[in-house]
Motif scaffolding. Sequence first.
Motif, PDB file in Angstrom:
ATOM      1  N   LEU A 174       0.805  -1.221   0.000  1.00 40.54           N
ATOM      2  CA  LEU A 174       0.000   0.000   0.000  1.00 40.54           C
ATOM      3  C   LEU A 174       0.838   1.271   0.000  1.00 40.54           C
ATOM      4  CD1 LEU A 174      -2.908  -0.876   2.399  1.00 40.54           C
ATOM      5  CD2 LEU A 174      -3.055  -0.221   0.008  1.00 40.54           C
ATOM      6  N   MET A 175       2.080   1.157   0.476  1.00 36.61           N
ATOM      7  CA  MET A 175       2.890   2.361   0.659  1.00 36.61           C
ATOM      8  C   MET A 175       3.027   3.249  -0.586  1.00 36.61           C
ATOM      9  SD  MET A 175       5.836   1.741   3.496  1.00 36.61           S
ATOM     10  CE  MET A 175       7.111   1.529   2.335  1.00 36.61           C
ATOM     11  N   PRO A 176       3.366   2.670  -1.745  1.00 40.16           N
ATOM     12  CA  PRO A 176       3.554   3.531  -2.918  1.00 40.16           C
ATOM     13  C   PRO A 176       2.314   4.361  -3.237  1.00 40.16           C
ATOM     14  CG  PRO A 176       4.365   1.332  -3.369  1.00 40.16           C
ATOM     15  CD  PRO A 176       3.642   1.258  -2.056  1.00 40.16           C
ATOM     16  N   ASN A 177       1.144   3.834  -2.884  1.00 40.66           N
ATOM     17  CA  ASN A 177      -0.101   4.530  -3.161  1.00 40.66           C
ATOM     18  C   ASN A 177      -0.178   5.885  -2.489  1.00 40.66           C
ATOM     19  OD1 ASN A 177      -3.097   4.748  -3.566  1.00 40.66           O
ATOM     20  ND2 ASN A 177      -2.688   2.685  -4.284  1.00 40.66           N
ATOM     21  N   ALA A 178       0.499   6.004  -1.340  1.00 39.72           N
ATOM     22  CA  ALA A 178       0.380   7.223  -0.557  1.00 39.72           C
ATOM     23  C   ALA A 178       1.427   8.267  -0.945  1.00 39.72           C
ATOM     24  CB  ALA A 178       0.505   6.887   0.924  1.00 39.72           C
ATOM     25  N   VAL A 179       2.365   7.881  -1.787  1.00 38.93           N
ATOM     26  CA  VAL A 179       3.464   8.792  -2.113  1.00 38.93           C
ATOM     27  C   VAL A 179       3.023   9.820  -3.156  1.00 38.93           C
ATOM     28  CG1 VAL A 179       5.724   8.898  -3.190  1.00 38.93           C
ATOM     29  CG2 VAL A 179       5.212   7.084  -1.575  1.00 38.93           C
ATOM     30  N   PRO A 180       3.242  11.113  -2.908  1.00 36.95           N
ATOM     31  CA  PRO A 180       2.890  12.119  -3.908  1.00 36.95           C
ATOM     32  C   PRO A 180       3.634  11.896  -5.229  1.00 36.95           C
ATOM     33  CG  PRO A 180       3.405  13.150  -1.809  1.00 36.95           C
ATOM     34  CD  PRO A 180       3.772  11.705  -1.681  1.00 36.95           C
ATOM     35  N   GLY A 181       3.000  12.261  -6.327  1.00 33.74           N
ATOM     36  CA  GLY A 181       3.555  12.009  -7.651  1.00 33.74           C
ATOM     37  C   GLY A 181       4.967  12.539  -7.845  1.00 33.74           C
ATOM     38  N   ARG A 183       2.681   2.432  -8.401  1.00 41.11           N
ATOM     39  CA  ARG A 183       1.831   3.300  -7.582  1.00 41.11           C
ATOM     40  C   ARG A 183       0.439   2.730  -7.373  1.00 41.11           C
ATOM     41  NH1 ARG A 183       1.101   9.332  -8.721  1.00 41.11           N
ATOM     42  NH2 ARG A 183       1.021   9.553  -6.483  1.00 41.11           N
TER      43      ARG A 183
END
Lengths: 298, 285
Positions: free
Chosen positions: B106-113, B162
């Motif tokens: 899930l982590m990559p999902n929360a990273v800003p573009g 992502r």
Amino acid sequence: MALAVSRKAEAGRFGMLFVIGIYCLMPFVWLLLAAFDPDAGLFIKMPAEVDLSNFYRVFAQEDGFLWLFNSLVVCGGATFLVLVLSGFGGYALSRTRAWWKLPFLYSIILIRVIPPPALIVPLYQVMLAANKGMQTIVRATVPSDHYRETMRIVGFIDGYLGLILLMAALHLPLALWIMKTFFDTVSREYEEAAVMDGATFGQRLRRVLIPLAMPGLAASGLFAFIACWDDFLVPLTFISSPELRMLPLGIYSAFLRDNQIDYGLLAAIAVIYTIPAVAAFVLARRFLVQTFGGGLKG
Amino acid sequence: MARNRYLVLPSVILLTAFVLYPSGVAIYTSLTNLSLTGPAALNPRFIGLGNYARLLHDGSFWHSLVVTFWFVLFSAIIGQLALGLASAVLMRRRFALRPFFNAIILMPNAVPGVVAALMWSSMLASGDYGTLNKIVAWFGVDPQRWLVTFPLSMIIVINIWRGIGFAMILMTSGLSAISDELYEAARMDGATPWQSFRRITLPLLVPTIFLYLLVSTVTTIAIFSLVYALTRGGPAGATEIIGIYVYNQSFDAYRLGYGSAIAVVLLVISLIIGMFYVRALKVEV
């Protein structure tokens, strides 16, 4: 025999999960190492010494505080506006029976589907016109030595007000949808009881509706905040003065520097920028599936 | 409570001012030769469908449509779905490390573009010390200049990264609606895991998958920050997805009218997918 097969299956399952896990985790390694490495470069390496000097430089030499402050003001303001509007709007949409309700709800989805890059040119024109109008008003009402500071607050280009309104508008449809579906699940009886007891609208709002709406408001607020925090296109297009730079633009400008790129600094800003996003995402996670039905992902 | 409905008015006003009215302006601007600088900035001329006629012969425009198509197809429709579904299926049963894998995916999902772009520019750095180059070196592959040689594929790899988490969450919720007894019964009848996946899981997940595809298609078409921060559409337009093309034409080449015409095409494509979405949701409202 059955045991042997399942053990092989088990190993295969872990193997696949392990590969997916590495793929997901790997890019974080450099960012974390570099952020705490005073001598960081673009390549992964173990820091010879670990310290907070990069973070110190973000705030001492660069405008780290300013970027963080600007991001918080704009995203905080937009989220607040979204909460208020979607709270009232969602309530109205849930409690009303009118011929326009269904078409209206579907148009909300269609509005939500519009990609921001498709709107950026007309938004630029609209914001430019609104900014000219605001300039006229400010010139007429504010003493000229406060003109620039005032415009920075109420301007539509290079001003907080315009950014907040625009961000709120872009992220409102999802929040409206969330609040509407949420109020659908809240029974009217509490309100009716409060009306019977002679509560004013203000009292009903404070004592009954807002407490009942809290989970819905949490979901719509978190999604609005995450979307706004991640947004890069709007700051890129509507901010030109360094005083209004937000975090994503801070990273982008540090990245574009002509001379040697300071990767340690860049990684430290990125970590600072990522933490609130991750925190909001962790909080929002349990709402992800519920909102998926109507709202499109946050 | 009859007047409650007016509480929606402020939202309507805001959406009209910043979404509906601009959409109208986009259509009007696309019929002019408005520019960001020069004489056409002050006195734009109405040129009818001129911009659209020009689009038909604009190789870069068609190219950006094709790039967008591959980008959406491989990242959202194939990659994220396949890996998200795989993760959800693999983690269907409880096991000790499940929360750990769950968090990682899930982590990559929360990273800003913009941050994702930064992390991956380290992963993909060229030369012997680039992370990906070090990894492929174990398999005897020579170092590559990933973003120069395979730009579109790399953007797709990053976007898959992502989106796995989001797909996984939805597929997990879809899976949880399937009763365990079905699998038990299938196992009794001697079905292999693959057979029960094909015959039970997939058919019962079809509605979830369909809704996921609609959502991920419209959100992937709208992607901007990741690609802009990483490549700005380059090298030589290889990663110029349509959102980036709109921006580059409008603000780098200063052709606001022409950029608007491309934006209108993007708008129409998204709205068509949106209509399908509305139809799919009709049952639920």
